[in-house]
Design a protein around this motif. Structure first.
Motif, mmCIF file in Angstrom:
data_model
loop_
_atom_site.group_PDB
_atom_site.id
_atom_site.type_symbol
_atom_site.label_atom_id
_atom_site.label_comp_id
_atom_site.label_asym_id
_atom_site.label_seq_id
_atom_site.Cartn_x
_atom_site.Cartn_y
_atom_site.Cartn_z
ATOM 1 N N LYS A 1 0.831 -1.210 0.000
ATOM 2 C CA LYS A 1 0.000 0.000 0.000
ATOM 3 C C LYS A 1 0.863 1.256 0.000
ATOM 4 O O LYS A 1 0.566 2.217 -0.693
ATOM 5 N N ARG A 2 1.940 1.222 0.762
ATOM 6 C CA ARG A 2 2.842 2.381 0.802
ATOM 7 C C ARG A 2 3.501 2.593 -0.551
ATOM 8 O O ARG A 2 3.629 3.717 -1.016
ATOM 9 N N LYS B 1 1.277 4.203 -2.969
ATOM 10 C CA LYS B 1 1.090 5.629 -2.690
ATOM 11 C C LYS B 1 2.364 6.439 -2.915
ATOM 12 O O LYS B 1 2.376 7.644 -2.734
#
Length: 130
Positions: free
Chosen positions: A124-125, A128
């Motif tokens: 997820k990081r 992003k």
């Protein structure tokens, strides 16, 4: 009469919730905003009473792993019932560990689940750009 209980004036609602517990809950809620993965430790001997009713709400969408400790000390019938009940709970992977053995299958499962949660958080990081 002498056998009747003495009536006491009503003082309103009694606040039975100790301040130190309320403070600890506030601190836990605040701390949970800074963690990526939550490990919820419960006592397998008394599992239901060691689960905080608000924890799921506080954890929110963060990955969570539930670990029942002291599985070696819980009555086998109770442990079996807990395992059956938790199989229907898809909110978090659940493990029943005997910490005395240290390297049993359940502890390896906990490690694998935590690694999987960490990979998901890192994915997820990366998505992003973090």
């Amino acid at each position: 009469g002498p056998d009747e209980p003495e009536e006491r004036p009503s003082t309103g609602a009694i606040n039975w919730y100790p301040g130190h517990i309320a403070k600890a809950e506030r601190q836990l809620r605040e701390y949970l905003t800074r963690v990526d993965v939550v490990v919820e430790a419960r006592d397998a001997r008394i599992g239901a009473t060691t689960a905080h009713p608000s924890l799921e709400e506080w954890v929110g969408a963060r990955p969570r792993v539930i670990v029942f400790t002291f599985a070696d000390l819980a009555p086998p019938a109770a442990l079996s019932e807990w395992k059956s009940a938790m199989k229907g709970d898809a909110s978090a992977p659940t493990f029943f560990v005997d910490a005395k053995k240290g390297n049993d299958k359940e502890l390896r499962g906990v490690r694998a689940a935590l690694n999987a949660c960490g990979r998901a958080v890192n994915e997820k990081r990366r998505a992003k750009g973090i």
